[in-house]
Design a protein around this motif. Structure first.
Motif, PDB file in Angstrom:
ATOM      1  N   ALA A  75     -41.887 114.138 -31.251  1.00 35.30           N
ATOM      2  CA  ALA A  75     -43.429 114.894 -31.238  1.00 35.30           C
ATOM      3  C   ALA A  75     -44.361 114.753 -32.378  1.00 35.30           C
ATOM      4  O   ALA A  75     -44.380 114.378 -32.623  1.00 35.30           O
ATOM      5  N   SER A  76     -45.649 115.140 -31.488  1.00 36.29           N
ATOM      6  CA  SER A  76     -46.885 115.565 -31.650  1.00 36.29           C
ATOM      7  C   SER A  76     -47.630 116.410 -31.410  1.00 36.29           C
ATOM      8  O   SER A  76     -48.304 116.924 -30.687  1.00 36.29           O
ATOM      9  N   LYS A  82     -43.822 115.294 -26.867  1.00 32.14           N
ATOM     10  CA  LYS A  82     -42.918 114.962 -26.823  1.00 32.14           C
ATOM     11  C   LYS A  82     -42.410 114.638 -26.051  1.00 32.14           C
ATOM     12  O   LYS A  82     -42.183 114.312 -24.413  1.00 32.14           O
ATOM     13  N   GLY A  83     -40.985 113.938 -26.338  1.00 33.36           N
ATOM     14  CA  GLY A  83     -40.592 112.870 -25.530  1.00 33.36           C
ATOM     15  C   GLY A  83     -39.074 112.458 -26.336  1.00 33.36           C
ATOM     16  O   GLY A  83     -39.054 111.899 -27.454  1.00 33.36           O
ATOM     17  N   VAL A  88     -36.817 102.931 -30.562  1.00 30.50           N
ATOM     18  CA  VAL A  88     -37.528 102.713 -31.160  1.00 30.50           C
ATOM     19  C   VAL A  88     -36.884 101.424 -32.283  1.00 30.50           C
ATOM     20  O   VAL A  88     -35.845 101.009 -33.106  1.00 30.50           O
ATOM     21  N   TRP A  89     -37.817  99.614 -31.843  1.00 28.77           N
ATOM     22  CA  TRP A  89     -37.855  99.477 -32.499  1.00 28.77           C
ATOM     23  C   TRP A  89     -38.919  98.574 -33.927  1.00 28.77           C
ATOM     24  O   TRP A  89     -39.671  98.707 -33.461  1.00 28.77           O
ATOM     25  N   PHE A  90     -37.983  98.074 -34.994  1.00 27.19           N
ATOM     26  CA  PHE A  90     -38.982  97.843 -36.177  1.00 27.19           C
ATOM     27  C   PHE A  90     -38.534  95.943 -35.975  1.00 27.19           C
ATOM     28  O   PHE A  90     -37.052  95.403 -36.001  1.00 27.19           O
ATOM     29  N   LEU A  91     -39.709  96.025 -36.005  1.00 24.10           N
ATOM     30  CA  LEU A  91     -40.156  94.195 -35.463  1.00 24.10           C
ATOM     31  C   LEU A  91     -40.803  93.512 -36.477  1.00 24.10           C
ATOM     32  O   LEU A  91     -41.229  94.244 -37.914  1.00 24.10           O
ATOM     33  N   LEU A 123     -47.781 105.816 -29.566  1.00 18.88           N
ATOM     34  CA  LEU A 123     -48.514 106.521 -30.721  1.00 18.88           C
ATOM     35  C   LEU A 123     -48.300 107.871 -31.378  1.00 18.88           C
ATOM     36  O   LEU A 123     -48.099 108.353 -32.577  1.00 18.88           O
ATOM     37  N   MET A 124     -46.583 108.498 -30.467  1.00 19.18           N
ATOM     38  CA  MET A 124     -46.047 109.447 -31.326  1.00 19.18           C
ATOM     39  C   MET A 124     -44.585 108.384 -32.077  1.00 19.18           C
ATOM     40  O   MET A 124     -44.761 109.436 -33.972  1.00 19.18           O
ATOM     41  N   ILE A 125     -44.584 106.992 -32.014  1.00 19.22           N
ATOM     42  CA  ILE A 125     -44.015 106.254 -33.276  1.00 19.22           C
ATOM     43  C   ILE A 125     -45.061 106.292 -34.480  1.00 19.22           C
ATOM     44  O   ILE A 125     -44.797 106.521 -35.620  1.00 19.22           O
ATOM     45  N   GLN A 126     -46.321 105.714 -34.216  1.00 18.06           N
ATOM     46  CA  GLN A 126     -47.296 105.679 -35.494  1.00 18.06           C
ATOM     47  C   GLN A 126     -47.590 106.996 -36.230  1.00 18.06           C
ATOM     48  O   GLN A 126     -47.360 106.651 -37.132  1.00 18.06           O
ATOM     49  N   GLU A 127     -46.859 107.920 -35.494  1.00 16.77           N
ATOM     50  CA  GLU A 127     -47.739 109.570 -36.010  1.00 16.77           C
ATOM     51  C   GLU A 127     -46.639 109.863 -37.145  1.00 16.77           C
ATOM     52  O   GLU A 127     -46.112 109.960 -38.337  1.00 16.77           O
ATOM     53  N   SER A 128     -45.207 109.065 -36.471  1.00 20.24           N
ATOM     54  CA  SER A 128     -44.012 109.736 -37.023  1.00 20.24           C
ATOM     55  C   SER A 128     -43.255 109.009 -38.309  1.00 20.24           C
ATOM     56  O   SER A 128     -42.801 109.616 -39.012  1.00 20.24           O
ATOM     57  N   PHE A 129     -44.033 107.379 -37.953  1.00 22.16           N
ATOM     58  CA  PHE A 129     -43.384 106.623 -39.035  1.00 22.16           C
ATOM     59  C   PHE A 129     -44.097 106.280 -39.620  1.00 22.16           C
ATOM     60  O   PHE A 129     -43.838 105.203 -40.400  1.00 22.16           O
ATOM     61  N   GLY A 130     -45.592 106.179 -39.721  1.00 18.92           N
ATOM     62  CA  GLY A 130     -46.438 105.339 -40.166  1.00 18.92           C
ATOM     63  C   GLY A 130     -46.833 104.334 -39.945  1.00 18.92           C
ATOM     64  O   GLY A 130     -46.880 103.435 -41.426  1.00 18.92           O
TER      65      GLY A 130
END
Length: 196
Positions: A75-76, A82-83, A88-91, A123-130
């Motif tokens: 969520a942002s 939200k969704g 979520v993959w961490f590469l 965009l939400m991954i960037q915001e949530s996980f930094g």
């Protein structure tokens, strides 16, 4: 609704991209569409349940996956969206990526609806996980689980934000938007009897 106004869902974005009038009928007139009764929706949910339990610790190392999280709620407040992303993959390059299963066939391209779903998740991954999220992945279940990589540009992120703003404008003003330009979408539309 929060202090900034209503929050929309990723599903709302997909509906808007299919036809902007879905937002008007759902939010302004409060007429549900009952998508949960459609075969593809039911089958898609079954596929998600199967994938969740099949090989839950498998990492797609050829694609650089070193860790993954399943069914992540994102969520942002800034974006007002939200969704839930399938994974979520961490590469191994230090970035993260959204991964979605689609009960669909791969036909030499990715629909814009799928692209924007991934873009907004990124965009939400960037915001949530930094962590940077510059690409996403889709698994096309009906094409032998073909996985397609989708790279994002700055323009993709800008357009994703514009789509959200357009949706929120319909909700907040009650503006009746133009219908889709693709007439074939109207044939099986749940709102076709009231859409003028």
């Amino acid at each position: 609704m929060d202090d900034n106004g209503p929050m929309i869902t990723i599903s709302d974005v997909l509906e808007y991209l299919f036809c902007p009038r879905f937002i008007y009928f759902m939010y302004c007139l409060d007429i549900p569409q009952h998508q949960e009764l459609k075969y593809k929706v039911i089958r898609g949910r079954e596929v998600h349940a199967e994938k969740r339990t099949t090989n839950p610790h498998y990492l797609r190392k050829k694609l650089g996956v070193i860790r993954r999280e399943h069914e992540v709620f994102l969520a942002s407040r800034d974006l007002r969206v939200k969704g839930i992303v399938d994974e979520v993959w961490f590469l191994d390059d230090g970035t993260a990526a959204p991964f979605e299963y689609k009960f669909a066939e791969f036909k030499h391209g990715v629909f814009s609806t799928y692209r924007y779903q991934l873009v907004l998740h990124a965009l939400m991954i960037q915001e949530s996980f930094g962590v940077a999220a510059t690409r996403g992945f889709i698994c096309f279940v009906r094409s032998n689980d073909h996985v397609e990589e989708v790279r994002f540009s700055e323009e993709d992120f800008k357009q994703g934000r514009r789509v959200i703003q357009d949706i929120l404008a319909i909700i907040e003003t009650g503006h009746y938007p133009k219908q889709t330009r693709t007439a074939s979408r109207c044939i099986d539309c749940c709102y076709r009897n009231i859409c003028v």
